[in-house]
Design an enzyme around this catalytic site. Structure first.
Site, PDB file in Angstrom:
ATOM      1  N   GLU A 110      -3.039 -16.729  20.198  1.00  0.00           N
ATOM      2  CA  GLU A 110      -4.139 -16.959  19.015  1.00  0.00           C
ATOM      3  C   GLU A 110      -3.999 -18.547  19.748  1.00  0.00           C
ATOM      4  O   GLU A 110      -5.449 -19.284  19.357  1.00  0.00           O
ATOM      5  CB  GLU A 110      -4.259 -16.779  17.668  1.00  0.00           C
ATOM      6  CG  GLU A 110      -3.716 -18.318  17.152  1.00  0.00           C
ATOM      7  CD  GLU A 110      -2.699 -16.904  15.935  1.00  0.00           C
ATOM      8  OE1 GLU A 110      -2.084 -16.008  16.688  1.00  0.00           O
ATOM      9  OE2 GLU A 110      -2.277 -17.650  15.479  1.00  0.00           O
ATOM     10  N   HIS A 141      -8.740  -9.739  16.642  1.00  0.00           N
ATOM     11  CA  HIS A 141      -7.530 -11.210  15.512  1.00  0.00           C
ATOM     12  C   HIS A 141      -7.621 -11.824  16.474  1.00  0.00           C
ATOM     13  O   HIS A 141      -7.941 -13.240  15.124  1.00  0.00           O
ATOM     14  CB  HIS A 141      -6.221  -9.689  15.545  1.00  0.00           C
ATOM     15  CG  HIS A 141      -5.176 -10.355  15.020  1.00  0.00           C
ATOM     16  ND1 HIS A 141      -5.175  -9.671  13.702  1.00  0.00           N
ATOM     17  CD2 HIS A 141      -4.365 -10.900  15.326  1.00  0.00           C
ATOM     18  CE1 HIS A 141      -3.952 -10.579  12.995  1.00  0.00           C
ATOM     19  NE2 HIS A 141      -3.832 -11.788  14.006  1.00  0.00           N
ATOM     20  N   GLU A 142      -6.917 -12.083  17.851  1.00  0.00           N
ATOM     21  CA  GLU A 142      -7.049 -13.103  18.209  1.00  0.00           C
ATOM     22  C   GLU A 142      -8.103 -14.052  18.581  1.00  0.00           C
ATOM     23  O   GLU A 142      -7.716 -15.107  17.993  1.00  0.00           O
ATOM     24  CB  GLU A 142      -6.497 -13.215  19.353  1.00  0.00           C
ATOM     25  CG  GLU A 142      -4.755 -12.563  19.728  1.00  0.00           C
ATOM     26  CD  GLU A 142      -3.882 -12.161  18.665  1.00  0.00           C
ATOM     27  OE1 GLU A 142      -3.982 -13.574  18.468  1.00  0.00           O
ATOM     28  OE2 GLU A 142      -3.125 -11.710  18.299  1.00  0.00           O
ATOM     29  N   HIS A 172      -8.925 -15.896  15.142  1.00  0.00           N
ATOM     30  CA  HIS A 172      -7.641 -16.494  14.148  1.00  0.00           C
ATOM     31  C   HIS A 172      -8.431 -18.159  14.710  1.00  0.00           C
ATOM     32  O   HIS A 172      -7.957 -19.297  13.768  1.00  0.00           O
ATOM     33  CB  HIS A 172      -6.532 -16.763  14.980  1.00  0.00           C
ATOM     34  CG  HIS A 172      -5.257 -15.478  13.988  1.00  0.00           C
ATOM     35  ND1 HIS A 172      -5.200 -16.068  13.134  1.00  0.00           N
ATOM     36  CD2 HIS A 172      -4.670 -15.120  15.089  1.00  0.00           C
ATOM     37  CE1 HIS A 172      -4.266 -15.058  12.068  1.00  0.00           C
ATOM     38  NE2 HIS A 172      -4.267 -14.544  14.212  1.00  0.00           N
TER      39      HIS A 172
HETATM   40 ZN   LIG Z   1      -1.985 -13.381  14.771  1.00  0.00          ZN
END
Ligand SMILES: [Zn+2]
Length: 881
Positions: free
Chosen positions: A271, A304-305, A308
């Site tokens: 990320e 998800h990334e 972040h």
């Molecule tokens: Zn992660």
């Protein structure tokens, strides 16, 4: 490679560093064998620290070429430099000064894939957790937040594209065909979020307008010629950005957001602020090359990334013990995103299956650790299912306890209070206590105490007194270095289910706090009494999987069948059926070893048929219900004396019984589910394919099954169906003419597509039985295989050792011997990937004695190797302890 120093890092030893790095300016002159890095660091001594305190920076395998402070070169007596550390012995008296360091590194020779390295002629970086110290000397710890400006210089023909974090501020030509680009990131960040990419890459461009009306330029960079494979990833990115605004009120903050796909990568994705770097497996997809599972993974990992950016980047971790602060929370966020984009019920079942398959064995074995560990030798080994998946479950429980509104208020407070900071789990829990007024001190044990709690539950009904009673007792098994456990706060979702699946009402309840369908277990033992209950209800427990616990329930088989047919909570309904399957499989396992057959097998096969045909249930849900518990799941439930061959025999016997009993029903359904019209990766279409492919798996066990699967393979118009048919042929009809032909056709068609060949390796590595170890050994010599590429290693070696119970655990120990050799070979290049592979033997003590002895020999053989890396030694020693 860092060899083991044996040093143990402890949470209680944390203290702030004496110095801060306010500004970091980096110049890179890129060259494969000799990249120059000039770092100009604005250093500030923390208030109260003596001027004589030396400034000690982390390094890892570095060569120092020059060092100056405030424009003056240091004399040799003023500093001490080794490859792993740089100490400025007499820093200036002024509290703020400028340190300039020049180092040289060789990206082309970096096979550990940490720091700056080359992947297919592209320069890229991976700095989490401690890779930045392989680039320059630095205070390489997450609580040092600095403002970065990065200038990259490279030959234009080799690297027309120069990317780093933040916003682009300058670029231009230099002499001799070189050029440069300057990037500035206005947000202070820890060094693990630094990123650089340089090379020749194709670009897919798009844009996103944020909530407040700002335009963000989006770019996804891939190997030239593969641009059309990045469309789904781009779509997922835009949906993620919108969802985070709606669900969490979080808006993106830079002018650009870039993603780069590379083919050599230790993890899934990273990320880095404004410049995410991805394993290409999680970017590239079309129907010809990717399965529905690949599409779902891409969507989840892109999200998800991206998420972040707020949970990890804007608010980061104070130290690596707090890793779950960013990971558990962000996994929770990506799970919620996927549930909103797809089917919440199906997503929840899939999450729980993953948790049980990966986190439960970790929690029950020698590698068990708390969600927030208290000590580590090698932080790379703590990117675990416990930190990620159990960490996410803990956040989910906070929401269950507080309710949606108070949870959101807590999250808002978290962003407001800690933006721009490096925070701790205590900070995180405090915002929820402050926002809700609730006391979470007992609940906090979920972060501090390892092990999967167990709840023993029994029930009784007193018809005369109209009372229904649940007796619930909690226990937490001992784990390494924690023999005594404290009592936890467990939110246990439940329902009392009456005729036709209707909820049973009650007048009053005593013995525990019960609200919103949740019993709050806080003591060792609760006797929970419901009054005004005339008829005995069936009790549905841990609804929605409200807590990551195991249950030992005294429940009548009739009640299980009733709940499997009628529970209004879709998770618990699936669970009831899955428990029946597991019980039948364990009984069949004992039968293989000479016991009695399960009494209810026929009822179970009939119920499987009814679920398959139940049009009120989503196809994806039916597919999940019909997929039998895996061999490793069964082993975990049996617990001790595991004989994988007997488990496989039991599983095949039950599958065959289900197939025989439902032949007509399954065949008709299989035919009706055939894809009509163009391909779509959406959840509903994927669900239909999943159901059809699981039906194929059953039908393939019957006479003519190989021919059916071969036809399915030949007529497949997408990778989901093709890979499913190939798996059925290779696993159910290993060695048959049909299987051989399909494997050869697949190889001929995709031999030049590395990611698709990974599936070919994976399918063959998963073939049950004793011959697979030889196949896998032979495949390590295949031209498409490489020990240097993590994706190849995980597909072939990782699948064999962690997903092939009968092949890997071959009774004569050959699987273990091959495994030990291979782990040591991978380790020479990439200790991190080798250590991850080595966790495959974490449950060795649950094997039957013969296999146990052979597994131990393999672990000892690894432990005896010379110059073992810190990563591998840590895993092997803890596994043997
Ligand atoms: Zn992660």
């Amino acid at each position: 490679m860092r060899t083991d120093t044996g040093h143990v890092f402890k949470l209680e030893d944390y203290r702030p560093s004496d110095y801060l790095i306010l500004q970091t300016s980096l110049v890179f002159r890129l060259s494969p064998e000799a990249t120059r890095v000039i770092a100009t660091l604005t250093i500030e001594r923390r208030e109260g620290v003596a001027a004589s305190a030396p400034l000690v920076l982390d390094g890892d395998g570095l060569t120092l070429l020059g060092i100056a402070i405030d424009g003056r070169d240091l004399q040799p007596q003023d500093y001490a430099a080794t490859p792993d550390e740089l100490a400025v012995l007499k820093p200036p008296a002024a509290s703020r000064f400028e340190l300039v360091l020049e180092t040289e590194i060789a990206p082309a020779r970096n096979e550990a894939l940490m720091g700056l390295y080359r992947s297919s002629n592209v320069y890229c970086t991976q700095c989490e957790a401690e890779g930045f110290r392989r680039i320059t000397y630095f205070l390489d710890r997450p609580d040092i937040l600095s403002i970065y400006t990065v200038r990259i210089e490279a030959p234009h023909n080799e690297a027309p594209l120069l990317l780093s974090n933040g916003n682009p501020v300058d670029s231009g030509a230099l002499a001799d065909g070189w050029h440069y680009a300057v990037w500035h990131d206005p947000f202070p960040k820890p060094s693990y979020l630094f990123a650089l990419v340089a090379g020749a890459l194709g670009k897919v461009a798009d844009s996103f307008t944020t909530l407040s009306g700002r335009t963000v330029e989006l770019g996804i960079y891939v190997e030239p010629g593969k641009e059309r494979l990045a469309g789904y990833a781009m779509d997922a990115l835009k949906r993620s950005m919108k969802w985070d605004e709606e669900a969490f009120g979080r808006e993106y903050d830079l002018d650009v957001f870039n993603i780069v796909a590379v083919s050599d990568f230790n993890m899934g994705a990273m990320e880095n602020k404004g410049l995410n770097i991805f394993n290409d497996k999680y970017v590239l997809a079309d129907e010809e090359t990717a399965t529905d599972a690949d599409f779902a993974n891409i969507e989840a990992i892109i999200a998800h990334e991206y998420f972040h950016n707020w949970t990890g980047n804007r608010i980061t971790c104070r130290d690596w013990f707090q890793l779950c602060l960013k990971e558990g929370l962000t996994v929770y966020r990506d799970h919620e995103f996927s549930a909103d984009q797809r089917s919440r019920a199906v997503k929840r079942i899939a999450e729980v299956r993953t948790l049980r398959a990966h986190q439960f064995p970790e929690d029950q074995g020698p590698l068990a650790h708390p969600v927030r560990p208290r000590r580590y030798r090698e932080i790379n080994n703590f990117y675990t299912a416990t930190v990620y998946e159990k960490g996410s479950e803990v956040v989910r429980m906070i929401r269950t306890i507080l309710g949606a509104e108070a949870f959101r208020a807590g999250m808002d407070l978290y962003f407001e209070r800690h933006d721009g900071e490096a925070a701790t789990i205590e900070d995180f829990l405090k915002v929820f206590e402050d926002a809700s007024g609730r006391d979470l001190s007992q609940f906090a044990l979920w972060y501090h105490q390892a092990g999967t709690p167990n709840l023993t539950v029994s029930s009784s009904h007193n018809a005369r007194a109209k009372e229904f009673t649940l007796e619930i007792e909690q226990s937490v098994p001992p784990t390494p270095s924690e023999s005594r456990k404290r009592l936890m706060h467990i939110p246990l979702g439940f329902g009392l289910v009456g005729a036709g699946g209707k909820p049973v009402s009650y007048d009053d309840v005593e013995g525990a706090t019960v609200d919103n369908g949740v019993i709050h277990i806080r003591k060792r033992r609760h006797v929970v009494r419901f009054t005004g209950v005339a008829e005995r209800p069936a009790v549905s427990l841990n609804r929605g999987f409200s807590a990551p616990v195991t249950l030992s329930v005294e429940q009548k088989t009739d009640d299980q069948f009733f709940l499997a047919g009628h529970d209004s909570d879709s998770f618990s309904r699936w669970q009831a059926f899955n428990t029946l399957l597991t019980d039948a499989l364990i009984a069949a396992f004992r039968q293989v070893l000479g016991g009695k057959p399960p009494a209810f097998a026929q009822r179970l096969t009939e119920l499987a048929g009814r679920i398959a045909a139940d049009e009120t249930l989503e196809p994806a849900y039916r597919a999940l219900a019909l997929s039998l518990p895996g061999e490793a799941d069964i082993a975990r439930d049996i617990g001790k004396g595991i004989d994988p061959d007997a488990i496989l025999a039991a599983r095949e016997a039950l599958a065959l019984a289900i197939a025989r009993a439902n032949r007509e029903n399954f065949t008709g359904l299989y035919e009706r589910l055939a894809d009509k019209g163009p391909f779509s990766p959406d959840a509903a279409s994927a669900g239909r394919r999943a159901l059809r492919n699981i039906l194929l798996d059953y039908l393939a066990l019957l006479p003519e099954g190989a021919a059916l699967a071969a036809t399915h393979f030949r007529s497949a118009s997408n990778m989901t169906d093709r890979a499913a048919a190939l798996t059925v042929l290779a696993h159910r009809h290993a060695g048959s003419a049909e299987a051989q032909q399909a494997l050869a056709d697949f190889e001929a068609k995709y031999r030049n597509d590395a990611l698709v060949m990974d599936k070919w390796f994976q399918i063959q590595a998963g073939v049950p039985g004793s011959k697979t170890v030889e196949t896998v050994r032979a495949l390590t010599g295949h031209p498409a295989f490489s020990m240097a590429n993590p994706n190849r290693v995980r597909s072939l070696i990782g699948t064999f050792s962690s997903a092939n119970q009968t092949g890997f655990h071959r009774a004569d120990g050959e699987g273990y011997r091959f495994f030990a050799e291979t782990v040591l070979e991978v380790e020479k290049r990439n200790p991190q990937v080798a250590a991850r592979l080595a966790t495959a033997l974490r449950s060795w003590r649950s094997l039957e004695p013969g296999r146990q002895a052979k597994a131990r020999e393999a672990l000892l053989a690894i432990a005896a190797a010379q110059n073992l890396s810190a990563d591998l030694r840590d895993i092997v020693e803890r596994t043997l302890a």
